[in-house]
Design a protein around this motif. Sequence first.
Motif, PDB file in Angstrom:
ATOM      1  N   HIS A 308       0.836  -1.211   0.000  1.00  0.00           N
ATOM      2  CA  HIS A 308       0.000   0.000   0.000  1.00  0.00           C
ATOM      3  C   HIS A 308       0.866   1.254   0.000  1.00  0.00           C
ATOM      4  O   HIS A 308       0.592   2.232   0.712  1.00  0.00           O
ATOM      5  CB  HIS A 308      -0.930   0.005   1.225  1.00  0.00           C
ATOM      6  N   ALA A 309       1.895   1.237  -0.850  1.00  0.00           N
ATOM      7  CA  ALA A 309       2.870   2.334  -0.846  1.00  0.00           C
ATOM      8  C   ALA A 309       3.334   2.650  -2.259  1.00  0.00           C
ATOM      9  O   ALA A 309       3.299   1.802  -3.155  1.00  0.00           O
ATOM     10  CB  ALA A 309       4.075   1.976   0.032  1.00  0.00           C
ATOM     11  N   GLY A 325       2.516   6.671   1.614  1.00  0.00           N
ATOM     12  CA  GLY A 325       2.059   5.464   2.277  1.00  0.00           C
ATOM     13  C   GLY A 325       2.778   5.187   3.575  1.00  0.00           C
ATOM     14  O   GLY A 325       3.886   5.683   3.834  1.00  0.00           O
ATOM     15  N   THR A 326       2.139   4.344   4.392  1.00  0.00           N
ATOM     16  CA  THR A 326       2.689   3.968   5.693  1.00  0.00           C
ATOM     17  C   THR A 326       3.087   2.501   5.737  1.00  0.00           C
ATOM     18  O   THR A 326       3.695   2.063   6.708  1.00  0.00           O
ATOM     19  CB  THR A 326       1.633   4.200   6.788  1.00  0.00           C
ATOM     20  N   GLN A 328       0.687   0.348   5.710  1.00  0.00           N
ATOM     21  CA  GLN A 328      -0.541  -0.231   6.230  1.00  0.00           C
ATOM     22  C   GLN A 328      -1.720   0.204   5.375  1.00  0.00           C
ATOM     23  O   GLN A 328      -1.783   1.343   4.913  1.00  0.00           O
ATOM     24  CB  GLN A 328      -0.773   0.221   7.683  1.00  0.00           C
ATOM     25  N   ARG A 329      -2.667  -0.694   5.206  1.00  0.00           N
ATOM     26  CA  ARG A 329      -3.865  -0.391   4.430  1.00  0.00           C
ATOM     27  C   ARG A 329      -4.738   0.619   5.165  1.00  0.00           C
ATOM     28  O   ARG A 329      -4.899   0.561   6.389  1.00  0.00           O
ATOM     29  CB  ARG A 329      -4.650  -1.666   4.169  1.00  0.00           C
ATOM     30  N   GLY A 330      -5.306   1.558   4.413  1.00  0.00           N
ATOM     31  CA  GLY A 330      -6.216   2.543   4.986  1.00  0.00           C
ATOM     32  C   GLY A 330      -6.614   3.544   3.933  1.00  0.00           C
ATOM     33  O   GLY A 330      -6.302   3.393   2.749  1.00  0.00           O
ATOM     34  N   GLN A 339       2.012   9.914   5.868  1.00  0.00           N
ATOM     35  CA  GLN A 339       0.946   9.532   6.786  1.00  0.00           C
ATOM     36  C   GLN A 339      -0.333   9.140   6.050  1.00  0.00           C
ATOM     37  O   GLN A 339      -1.323   8.786   6.676  1.00  0.00           O
ATOM     38  CB  GLN A 339       0.635  10.687   7.747  1.00  0.00           C
ATOM     39  N   CYS A 340      -0.293   9.212   4.730  1.00  0.00           N
ATOM     40  CA  CYS A 340      -1.475   8.928   3.915  1.00  0.00           C
ATOM     41  C   CYS A 340      -1.508   7.442   3.564  1.00  0.00           C
ATOM     42  O   CYS A 340      -0.713   6.961   2.759  1.00  0.00           O
ATOM     43  CB  CYS A 340      -1.463   9.782   2.650  1.00  0.00           C
ATOM     44  N   ARG A 341      -2.426   6.718   4.163  1.00  0.00           N
ATOM     45  CA  ARG A 341      -2.563   5.295   3.882  1.00  0.00           C
ATOM     46  C   ARG A 341      -3.337   5.095   2.581  1.00  0.00           C
ATOM     47  O   ARG A 341      -4.185   5.898   2.213  1.00  0.00           O
ATOM     48  CB  ARG A 341      -3.271   4.594   5.042  1.00  0.00           C
ATOM     49  N   ASP A 359      -5.566   4.947  -6.489  1.00  0.00           N
ATOM     50  CA  ASP A 359      -5.674   4.335  -5.158  1.00  0.00           C
ATOM     51  C   ASP A 359      -6.883   3.404  -5.206  1.00  0.00           C
ATOM     52  O   ASP A 359      -7.983   3.738  -4.773  1.00  0.00           O
ATOM     53  CB  ASP A 359      -5.826   5.430  -4.099  1.00  0.00           C
TER      54      ASP A 359
END
Length: 369
Positions: A308-309, A325-326, A328-330, A339-341, A359
């Motif tokens: 997710h990046a 991306g972090t 982590q999915r979000g 900080q944008c997942r 996205d």
Amino acid sequence: MGERMMTMPTRRTFLWTASLLAFGARADRAQTRQVKTLAGTGVAGYAADIPDALKTPVNNPFGVIIGPDEALYFCEYDTGRVRRMDLRRNTVTTLAGTGEKGYSGDGGPATKAALAAPHELRFDRDGHLFIVERDNHIIRRIDARTGVISTVAGTGVAGFSGDGGPATKAQFRQPHSIAFDATGQLLVCDIGNQRVRRIDLQRGTVSTFAGTGDKGPTPDNAPIDGTALNGPRSMDVAPDGTIYLVLREGNAVFRLDPKQARLARVAGTGATGYSGDGGPALAATFNGPKGIAWSPDQSLIVVDTENHAIRRVDLKGGTIDTLIGTGQRGDGPDGDPRQCRMARPHGVCLAGRRVIVGDSENHRIRVLE
């Protein structure tokens, strides 16, 4: 313009790509950049004639590309639509697809055609739009002047056949990505056949450019001919003709030099993971990368889908970092890119210094600017 096919300018030269501004993706400048949503509400859906892209639902966007008219084009994997976003007016219209999955409409308006799992889009030098459809196992073309859609390669039946003969009688198996090489021939990531195939559009023939059909690991350095490709998923071509290829199962990025007829690994160890930022790209790990774009500042933007990046490989320095991306999915938030997942992004393209991303499972088009 509603749902009608736009009249694309023909015989455009794409000189605007040569004047792309070098975007500051280095870590010391990344903090000044922001992510925002260009289109989509975060909820899958479809609506026509909404005069605001942020209020227009999009549905699992995959491939994204800037057209010769400097609008953004993207394909919706779930609905089988190809859509156009006017970046000046912030409006979205439909260019192709009825929303029903299928294989129909050749010889008629693209808006009346049924498509199945379109993955990526490319424009040729004359402004015609090419679409690769995974579940129809074909490549189609929308005429820039008439808006008529036709099949240029594939039979609609999965398989492997046809090398040396007519492309429309050849079989592909889940083709995922397309790109034009330096000679104007169309390259296809025929991922189900573990090959990159090449379509000569003037002659209408097809051949294998790279890959053997075997699923074995790809060596770090080898001749293109006779070397296995482990999941050839997506590619982009630099102005000098160098092809950059992402291997999905191989979790790596390779450089293919057609002049020397050799390939070499430039990023990824082949292992699955999310590591390496700030260090050598060759020592980094990916998790199912599925998109790539070459940048004029001599870097590669790689969509690290299952992490997710969005990551950046500096070809001059040989290093790698995360742009968005972090890990982590979000879903967001917009703002600080680190900080944008995201949720399984797929497509990526550049518009000047802007990095535009599909996205996918957030049902948004996002931009880093």
